[in-house]
Design a protein around this motif. Structure first.
Motif, PDB file in Angstrom:
ATOM      1  N   LEU A  70     -23.223  14.153   5.315  1.00  0.00           N
ATOM      2  CA  LEU A  70     -22.370  15.292   4.957  1.00  0.00           C
ATOM      3  C   LEU A  70     -21.399  14.881   3.859  1.00  0.00           C
ATOM      4  CD1 LEU A  70     -21.450  18.211   5.691  1.00  0.00           C
ATOM      5  CD2 LEU A  70     -19.863  17.175   7.323  1.00  0.00           C
ATOM      6  N   ASP A  71     -21.000  15.835   3.035  1.00  0.00           N
ATOM      7  CA  ASP A  71     -20.030  15.522   1.993  1.00  0.00           C
ATOM      8  C   ASP A  71     -18.640  15.383   2.591  1.00  0.00           C
ATOM      9  OD1 ASP A  71     -18.417  18.342   1.012  1.00  0.00           O
ATOM     10  OD2 ASP A  71     -20.212  18.551   2.254  1.00  0.00           O
ATOM     11  N   ILE A  72     -17.806  14.602   1.924  1.00  0.00           N
ATOM     12  CA  ILE A  72     -16.484  14.268   2.424  1.00  0.00           C
ATOM     13  C   ILE A  72     -15.582  15.498   2.541  1.00  0.00           C
ATOM     14  CG2 ILE A  72     -15.748  13.637   0.094  1.00  0.00           C
ATOM     15  CD1 ILE A  72     -13.852  11.647   1.276  1.00  0.00           C
ATOM     16  N   LEU A  73     -15.662  16.419   1.569  1.00  0.00           N
ATOM     17  CA  LEU A  73     -14.775  17.573   1.588  1.00  0.00           C
ATOM     18  C   LEU A  73     -15.054  18.457   2.799  1.00  0.00           C
ATOM     19  CD1 LEU A  73     -12.518  19.198   0.281  1.00  0.00           C
ATOM     20  CD2 LEU A  73     -14.227  20.302  -1.165  1.00  0.00           C
ATOM     21  N   SER A  74     -16.309  18.685   3.106  1.00  0.00           N
ATOM     22  CA  SER A  74     -16.641  19.505   4.278  1.00  0.00           C
ATOM     23  C   SER A  74     -16.081  18.881   5.552  1.00  0.00           C
ATOM     24  CB  SER A  74     -18.156  19.666   4.406  1.00  0.00           C
ATOM     25  OG  SER A  74     -18.681  20.433   3.339  1.00  0.00           O
ATOM     26  N   PHE A  75     -16.234  17.574   5.688  1.00  0.00           N
ATOM     27  CA  PHE A  75     -15.733  16.871   6.875  1.00  0.00           C
ATOM     28  C   PHE A  75     -14.227  17.048   6.998  1.00  0.00           C
ATOM     29  CE2 PHE A  75     -14.268  13.259   9.353  1.00  0.00           C
ATOM     30  CZ  PHE A  75     -15.271  13.057  10.296  1.00  0.00           C
ATOM     31  N   TYR A  76     -13.525  16.858   5.886  1.00  0.00           N
ATOM     32  CA  TYR A  76     -12.067  16.918   5.926  1.00  0.00           C
ATOM     33  C   TYR A  76     -11.530  18.345   6.049  1.00  0.00           C
ATOM     34  CZ  TYR A  76     -11.723  11.933   4.917  1.00  0.00           C
ATOM     35  OH  TYR A  76     -11.805  10.563   4.985  1.00  0.00           O
ATOM     36  N   GLU A  77     -12.322  19.319   5.667  1.00  0.00           N
ATOM     37  CA  GLU A  77     -11.872  20.697   5.860  1.00  0.00           C
ATOM     38  C   GLU A  77     -12.234  21.215   7.256  1.00  0.00           C
ATOM     39  OE1 GLU A  77     -11.338  22.489   1.404  1.00  0.00           O
ATOM     40  OE2 GLU A  77     -13.266  22.899   2.377  1.00  0.00           O
ATOM     41  N   LEU A  78     -13.146  20.529   7.946  1.00  0.00           N
ATOM     42  CA  LEU A  78     -13.465  20.874   9.330  1.00  0.00           C
ATOM     43  C   LEU A  78     -12.519  20.189  10.316  1.00  0.00           C
ATOM     44  CD1 LEU A  78     -17.359  20.595   9.215  1.00  0.00           C
ATOM     45  CD2 LEU A  78     -16.077  22.689   9.676  1.00  0.00           C
ATOM     46  N   LEU A  79     -12.085  18.982   9.985  1.00  0.00           N
ATOM     47  CA  LEU A  79     -11.303  18.177  10.923  1.00  0.00           C
ATOM     48  C   LEU A  79     -10.053  18.878  11.466  1.00  0.00           C
ATOM     49  CD1 LEU A  79     -11.124  15.284  12.219  1.00  0.00           C
ATOM     50  CD2 LEU A  79      -9.569  14.731  10.329  1.00  0.00           C
ATOM     51  N   PRO A  80      -9.312  19.648  10.656  1.00  0.00           N
ATOM     52  CA  PRO A  80      -8.112  20.293  11.191  1.00  0.00           C
ATOM     53  C   PRO A  80      -8.367  21.196  12.398  1.00  0.00           C
ATOM     54  CG  PRO A  80      -8.020  20.290   8.804  1.00  0.00           C
ATOM     55  CD  PRO A  80      -9.389  19.789   9.180  1.00  0.00           C
ATOM     56  N   MET A  81      -9.598  21.669  12.580  1.00  0.00           N
ATOM     57  CA  MET A  81      -9.903  22.463  13.772  1.00  0.00           C
ATOM     58  C   MET A  81      -9.530  21.695  15.039  1.00  0.00           C
ATOM     59  SD  MET A  81     -13.761  23.733  12.768  1.00  0.00           S
ATOM     60  CE  MET A  81     -14.016  24.557  14.326  1.00  0.00           C
ATOM     61  N   ILE A  82      -9.864  20.407  15.054  1.00  0.00           N
ATOM     62  CA  ILE A  82      -9.569  19.577  16.223  1.00  0.00           C
ATOM     63  C   ILE A  82      -8.082  19.248  16.273  1.00  0.00           C
ATOM     64  CG2 ILE A  82     -10.184  17.468  17.458  1.00  0.00           C
ATOM     65  CD1 ILE A  82     -12.757  17.391  15.749  1.00  0.00           C
ATOM     66  N   GLY A  83      -7.511  18.925  15.119  1.00  0.00           N
ATOM     67  CA  GLY A  83      -6.098  18.571  15.059  1.00  0.00           C
ATOM     68  C   GLY A  83      -5.175  19.677  15.520  1.00  0.00           C
ATOM     69  N   GLN A  84      -5.596  20.909  15.373  1.00  0.00           N
ATOM     70  CA  GLN A  84      -4.766  22.035  15.817  1.00  0.00           C
ATOM     71  C   GLN A  84      -4.544  22.032  17.320  1.00  0.00           C
ATOM     72  OE1 GLN A  84      -6.673  25.588  14.327  1.00  0.00           O
ATOM     73  NE2 GLN A  84      -6.679  24.807  12.228  1.00  0.00           N
ATOM     74  N   VAL A  85      -5.517  21.527  18.087  1.00  0.00           N
ATOM     75  CA  VAL A  85      -5.418  21.599  19.553  1.00  0.00           C
ATOM     76  C   VAL A  85      -5.138  20.256  20.205  1.00  0.00           C
ATOM     77  CG1 VAL A  85      -6.908  23.625  19.618  1.00  0.00           C
ATOM     78  CG2 VAL A  85      -7.916  21.358  19.929  1.00  0.00           C
ATOM     79  N   CYS A  86      -5.566  19.150  19.575  1.00  0.00           N
ATOM     80  CA  CYS A  86      -5.312  17.822  20.135  1.00  0.00           C
ATOM     81  C   CYS A  86      -5.258  16.807  19.001  1.00  0.00           C
ATOM     82  CB  CYS A  86      -6.375  17.424  21.157  1.00  0.00           C
ATOM     83  SG  CYS A  86      -6.004  15.827  21.959  1.00  0.00           S
ATOM     84  N   PRO A  87      -4.072  16.528  18.480  1.00  0.00           N
ATOM     85  CA  PRO A  87      -3.958  15.604  17.352  1.00  0.00           C
ATOM     86  C   PRO A  87      -4.547  14.224  17.616  1.00  0.00           C
ATOM     87  CG  PRO A  87      -1.937  16.872  17.568  1.00  0.00           C
ATOM     88  CD  PRO A  87      -2.774  17.201  18.773  1.00  0.00           C
ATOM     89  N   SER A  88      -4.363  13.687  18.819  1.00  0.00           N
ATOM     90  CA  SER A  88      -4.894  12.349  19.108  1.00  0.00           C
ATOM     91  C   SER A  88      -6.412  12.329  19.028  1.00  0.00           C
ATOM     92  CB  SER A  88      -4.447  11.891  20.496  1.00  0.00           C
ATOM     93  OG  SER A  88      -3.102  11.484  20.498  1.00  0.00           O
ATOM     94  N   THR A  89      -7.049  13.365  19.541  1.00  0.00           N
ATOM     95  CA  THR A  89      -8.510  13.434  19.472  1.00  0.00           C
ATOM     96  C   THR A  89      -8.968  13.569  18.023  1.00  0.00           C
ATOM     97  OG1 THR A  89      -8.732  14.357  21.698  1.00  0.00           O
ATOM     98  CG2 THR A  89     -10.537  14.769  20.172  1.00  0.00           C
ATOM     99  N   ALA A  90      -8.264  14.358  17.229  1.00  0.00           N
ATOM    100  CA  ALA A  90      -8.616  14.499  15.810  1.00  0.00           C
ATOM    101  C   ALA A  90      -8.465  13.177  15.075  1.00  0.00           C
ATOM    102  CB  ALA A  90      -7.747  15.569  15.160  1.00  0.00           C
ATOM    103  N   TRP A  91      -7.393  12.460  15.363  1.00  0.00           N
ATOM    104  CA  TRP A  91      -7.117  11.181  14.712  1.00  0.00           C
ATOM    105  C   TRP A  91      -8.247  10.188  14.989  1.00  0.00           C
ATOM    106  CZ3 TRP A  91      -3.391  10.331  11.223  1.00  0.00           C
ATOM    107  CH2 TRP A  91      -2.999   9.018  10.926  1.00  0.00           C
ATOM    108  N   ALA A  92      -8.635  10.088  16.256  1.00  0.00           N
ATOM    109  CA  ALA A  92      -9.713   9.169  16.626  1.00  0.00           C
ATOM    110  C   ALA A  92     -11.055   9.622  16.078  1.00  0.00           C
ATOM    111  CB  ALA A  92      -9.781   9.029  18.142  1.00  0.00           C
TER     112      ALA A  92
END
Length: 402
Positions: A70-92
């Motif tokens: 996958l391209d890097i931009l797609s990954f980084y624009e999807l990641l905030p979905m997880i960070g919105q509900v559980c920052p620690s899980t998004a970080w890991a």
């Protein structure tokens, strides 16, 4: 691997859409386990299993091992979905995910050791070169305590940073080294913290560990298309310089935290009644002015991430090696994204009243986690803007800044 830019773009859209759909389905359970995540001081196994099924950990895996590239931009624009509900899980999730891209730049032999028989292998890291390194025949011997290895409980390998004088030239060599979990101990007692406590960023202890030459790469090689893995994995993903790639992962997680706070603040203020006036707090001008400014800060952060990651991918597509000026700008911008998100979170948390301090309130956890993210060495805006400021004024790099 897709053969043309158009085909790659179509592939990326399809993979991103699938990850998004699957992630939306598991977000409620990840959110429900946020308290458990913090209490465990690591991401629960159930979260890792769900994220694995959603495709997060094969996103950057080479296609020859069954990965999605996958391209890097797609990954980084999807990641905030997880960070919105559980920052620690998004970080890991972010760190366990992006280490795959870095490991794919190592030798083919090293990659086979990682993934040929176990394509679900995850890697944690500790990149600061703090240990004792001794060059020996056939490789290096490394000893030391390596801190902040996020997600290490779920990893089978770690990327360990090192620095030593080259015996032939005397010049300092910065390297990254692959070390299997059987060669280090995890110090569980090392991670009792206030922010990002669920990320499981524990210490790794190495005692005279031998790292064979095929598991070691020059750090500079990972940023300049000179690593051995570049000859094996030809997708542009693996020509994205590891430094900016890594730094913006922290920024993407920060965007998710800030977006979660904006959502929680909006819901919180909408039903909050002033104990003194009896009025709805949301109708107070300061309440919505703060919200507007925070939303603008996060929008700016997202735009900066999109521009820089688009530039990084464009350079990779054309095999253009980014110069010092470009990587310095990206590094400083990545820290500024985190700075903007921290300002937004602080502004809204201060206006959320005493109930936001309740342990079951998402706002207090996100506030602590945001400052945990901002404390990462790669998120240090003071250091980054010194480096960038000197560049803009034509001054030589300062030796005490890293």
């Amino acid at each position: 691997m897709a053969e043309t830019s158009a085909a790659r773009a179509a592939h990326h859209r399809a993979v991103a859409a699938e990850i998004r759909e699957k992630t939306e389905n598991i977000l409620p359970e990840i959110a429900a386990r946020a308290g458990e995540t913090e209490a465990l001081r690591r991401v629960p196994d159930a979260n890792i299993a769900a994220l694995r099924q959603a495709g997060w950990f094969t996103a950057f895996l080479p296609a020859r091992y069954g990965g999605q590239e996958l391209d890097i931009l797609s990954f980084y624009e999807l990641l905030p979905m997880i960070g919105q509900v559980c920052p620690s899980t998004a970080w890991a999730t972010m760190l366990l995910g992006i280490h795959t891209q870095g490991a794919a730049m190592f030798s083919e032999k090293a990659q086979d050791e990682l993934w040929a028989d176990a394509p679900d292998t995850l890697l944690s890291s500790s990149l600061a070169p703090v240990g004792k390194v001794t060059p020996v025949e056939g490789g290096l011997r490394i000893s030391g305590r390596y801190r902040f290895s996020t997600g290490c409980d779920h990893a089978r390998w770690a990327i360990i940073g090192s620095a030593h004088a080259d015996p032939a030239t005397g010049k300092i060599e910065a390297r990254m080294n692959l070390v299997p979990a059987t060669d280090y101990a995890i110090d569980d007692a090392s991670w009792h913290v206030t922010g990002m406590s669920g990320s499981g960023s524990k210490d790794l202890v190495l005692e005279d560990v031998f790292v064979p030459e095929h598991r070691s790469e020059l750090t500079q090689a990972l940023n300049s298309y000179a690593a051995r893995g570049h000859q094996v994995n030809r997708d542009p993903l693996y020509r994205c310089a590891f430094g900016p790639f890594f730094a913006y992962g922290l920024s993407a997680a920060s965007i998710g935290i800030a977006e979660g706070v904006i959502a929680a603040y909006t819901a919180h203020q909408g039903k909050r009644i002033s104990a003194f006036t009896g009025g709805t707090v949301a109708e107070s001008a300061p309440a919505y002015m703060r919200l507007a400014e925070a939303a603008q800060e996060v929008d700016c952060a997202k735009l900066m991430l999109r521009r820089d990651m688009s530039d990084l991918m464009a350079a990779a597509e054309t095999e253009h090696v980014l110069d010092y000026a470009a990587t310095t700008r990206m590094r400083c911008n990545a820290t500024y994204v985190t700075e903007l998100c921290t300002r937004a979170v602080d502004r809204l948390f201060r206006a959320s009243g005493g109930m936001a301090l309740q342990r079951d309130n998402h706002l207090q956890r996100a506030f602590r986690d945001m400052h945990g993210a901002a404390a990462h060495a790669f998120s240090d805006y003071d250091v980054a803007r010194q480096i960038y400021g000197r560049l803009l004024l034509g001054l030589p790099p300062a030796g005490n800044l890293a």
